[in-house]
Design a protein around this motif. Structure first.
Motif, PDB file in Angstrom:
ATOM      1  N   GLY A 127      31.427  27.902  49.913  1.00 50.38           N
ATOM      2  CA  GLY A 127      30.109  27.397  49.559  1.00 50.38           C
ATOM      3  C   GLY A 127      29.353  26.866  50.758  1.00 50.38           C
ATOM      4  N   SER A 128      28.121  26.511  50.491  1.00 46.12           N
ATOM      5  CA  SER A 128      27.272  25.971  51.551  1.00 46.12           C
ATOM      6  C   SER A 128      27.852  24.652  52.063  1.00 46.12           C
ATOM      7  N   GLY A 129      27.537  24.344  53.295  1.00 46.00           N
ATOM      8  CA  GLY A 129      28.016  23.107  53.889  1.00 46.00           C
ATOM      9  C   GLY A 129      29.459  23.175  54.351  1.00 46.00           C
ATOM     10  N   GLY A 130      30.044  24.374  54.386  1.00 42.94           N
ATOM     11  CA  GLY A 130      31.411  24.514  54.872  1.00 42.94           C
ATOM     12  C   GLY A 130      32.467  23.976  53.935  1.00 42.94           C
ATOM     13  N   HIS A 131      32.303  24.199  52.653  1.00 39.62           N
ATOM     14  CA  HIS A 131      33.271  23.729  51.669  1.00 39.62           C
ATOM     15  C   HIS A 131      33.827  24.896  50.862  1.00 39.62           C
ATOM     16  N   VAL A 132      35.096  24.778  50.500  1.00 38.97           N
ATOM     17  CA  VAL A 132      35.748  25.760  49.646  1.00 38.97           C
ATOM     18  C   VAL A 132      35.757  25.211  48.223  1.00 38.97           C
ATOM     19  N   HIS A 133      35.256  26.019  47.299  1.00 36.67           N
ATOM     20  CA  HIS A 133      35.282  25.676  45.878  1.00 36.67           C
ATOM     21  C   HIS A 133      36.496  26.379  45.292  1.00 36.67           C
ATOM     22  N   LEU A 134      37.484  25.592  44.906  1.00 39.05           N
ATOM     23  CA  LEU A 134      38.746  26.126  44.424  1.00 39.05           C
ATOM     24  C   LEU A 134      38.852  25.863  42.924  1.00 39.05           C
ATOM     25  N   CYS A 135      38.745  26.942  42.137  1.00 33.78           N
ATOM     26  CA  CYS A 135      38.835  26.844  40.675  1.00 33.78           C
ATOM     27  C   CYS A 135      40.281  27.063  40.254  1.00 33.78           C
ATOM     28  N   TRP A 136      40.806  26.111  39.521  1.00 33.85           N
ATOM     29  CA  TRP A 136      42.170  26.156  39.003  1.00 33.85           C
ATOM     30  C   TRP A 136      42.077  26.436  37.508  1.00 33.85           C
ATOM     31  N   THR A 137      42.509  27.608  37.076  1.00 33.59           N
ATOM     32  CA  THR A 137      42.496  27.947  35.656  1.00 33.59           C
ATOM     33  C   THR A 137      43.923  27.913  35.140  1.00 33.59           C
ATOM     34  N   LEU A 138      44.175  26.997  34.224  1.00 28.85           N
ATOM     35  CA  LEU A 138      45.461  26.885  33.564  1.00 28.85           C
ATOM     36  C   LEU A 138      45.321  27.575  32.217  1.00 28.85           C
ATOM     37  N   GLN A 139      46.273  28.438  31.866  1.00 28.24           N
ATOM     38  CA  GLN A 139      46.201  29.140  30.590  1.00 28.24           C
ATOM     39  C   GLN A 139      47.567  29.135  29.927  1.00 28.24           C
ATOM     40  N   SER A 140      47.564  28.888  28.623  1.00 29.96           N
ATOM     41  CA  SER A 140      48.824  28.779  27.887  1.00 29.96           C
ATOM     42  C   SER A 140      49.523  30.117  27.749  1.00 29.96           C
ATOM     43  N   ASP A 141      48.758  31.186  27.792  1.00 27.49           N
ATOM     44  CA  ASP A 141      49.325  32.509  27.614  1.00 27.49           C
ATOM     45  C   ASP A 141      48.527  33.501  28.436  1.00 27.49           C
ATOM     46  N   PHE A 142      49.191  34.507  28.946  1.00 28.88           N
ATOM     47  CA  PHE A 142      48.516  35.534  29.725  1.00 28.88           C
ATOM     48  C   PHE A 142      47.648  36.427  28.833  1.00 28.88           C
ATOM     49  N   PHE A 143      48.011  36.523  27.573  1.00 25.64           N
ATOM     50  CA  PHE A 143      47.299  37.372  26.625  1.00 25.64           C
ATOM     51  C   PHE A 143      46.263  36.561  25.854  1.00 25.64           C
ATOM     52  N   PRO A 144      45.224  37.212  25.298  1.00 27.32           N
ATOM     53  CA  PRO A 144      44.187  36.496  24.542  1.00 27.32           C
ATOM     54  C   PRO A 144      44.782  35.718  23.365  1.00 27.32           C
ATOM     55  N   GLY A 145      44.131  34.608  23.039  1.00 30.97           N
ATOM     56  CA  GLY A 145      44.548  33.822  21.882  1.00 30.97           C
ATOM     57  C   GLY A 145      45.046  32.436  22.221  1.00 30.97           C
ATOM     58  N   GLY A 146      45.409  32.195  23.461  1.00 31.83           N
ATOM     59  CA  GLY A 146      45.887  30.877  23.857  1.00 31.83           C
ATOM     60  C   GLY A 146      44.742  30.034  24.407  1.00 31.83           C
ATOM     61  N   TRP A 147      45.055  28.825  24.829  1.00 34.48           N
ATOM     62  CA  TRP A 147      44.025  27.957  25.402  1.00 34.48           C
ATOM     63  C   TRP A 147      43.894  28.226  26.901  1.00 34.48           C
ATOM     64  N   LYS A 148      42.743  27.831  27.432  1.00 32.63           N
ATOM     65  CA  LYS A 148      42.456  28.005  28.849  1.00 32.63           C
ATOM     66  C   LYS A 148      41.585  26.839  29.303  1.00 32.63           C
TER      67      LYS A 148
END
Length: 144
Positions: A96-117
């Motif tokens: 991102g601007s200003g020399g910063h890294v935006h690091l998105c951490w996505t935790l998901q209960s299941d790799f397949f659809p239907g779980g929480w994220k």
């Protein structure tokens, strides 16, 4: 970010964005499954929401440390997204601007659809900040 010793030879890693209400991610409960696998828990907190995975397994073939090392090496920036994927954890990095890294951490209960994220974003300074994070991640994953 900081490594916290929680017992003899056992550390946890906490990454916190800038500001009082910034998102945070904690890696903890590290264990070695065998010579090729490491397991740990992840907790992400932002805006009053707390998500937790009790068992994320990382192998030598999906090297999370190398992902962070690459972000640290490219402190001048890059175009687009860089992604590291595991069955329960997805990391997406953008410069991102200003020399910063935006690091998105996505935790998901299941790799397949239907779980929480749940996704939280930590913002880290691209130079020394990301270099320190990469070193801390490497130390966390290689403990024991």
């Amino acid at each position: 970010m900081s490594l916290i010793e929680v017992g003899p030879g056992q550390v946890e890693l906490v990454l916190r964005g800038q500001g009082v209400l910034a998102a945070s991610v904690r890696l903890f409960d590290w264990s070695r499954t065998d010579e090729y696998e490491t397991a740990f828990a992840v907790e992400a907190v932002a805006d009053g929401v707390r998500a937790r995975l009790d068992n994320v397994t990382v192998t030598v073939w999906d090297d999370m440390s190398e992902f962070f090392d690459g972000l640290a090496r490219d402190f001048r920036g890059w175009d687009g997204e860089r992604v590291w994927i595991n069955n329960h954890l997805v990391l997406t990095a953008t410069f991102g601007s200003g020399g910063h890294v935006h690091l998105c951490w996505t935790l998901q209960s299941d790799f397949f659809p239907g779980g929480w994220k749940s996704t939280v974003t930590t913002v880290i300074e691209a130079g020394e900040g990301m270099t320190a994070v990469a070193a801390d991640v490497r130390e966390f994953l290689s403990q024991g």
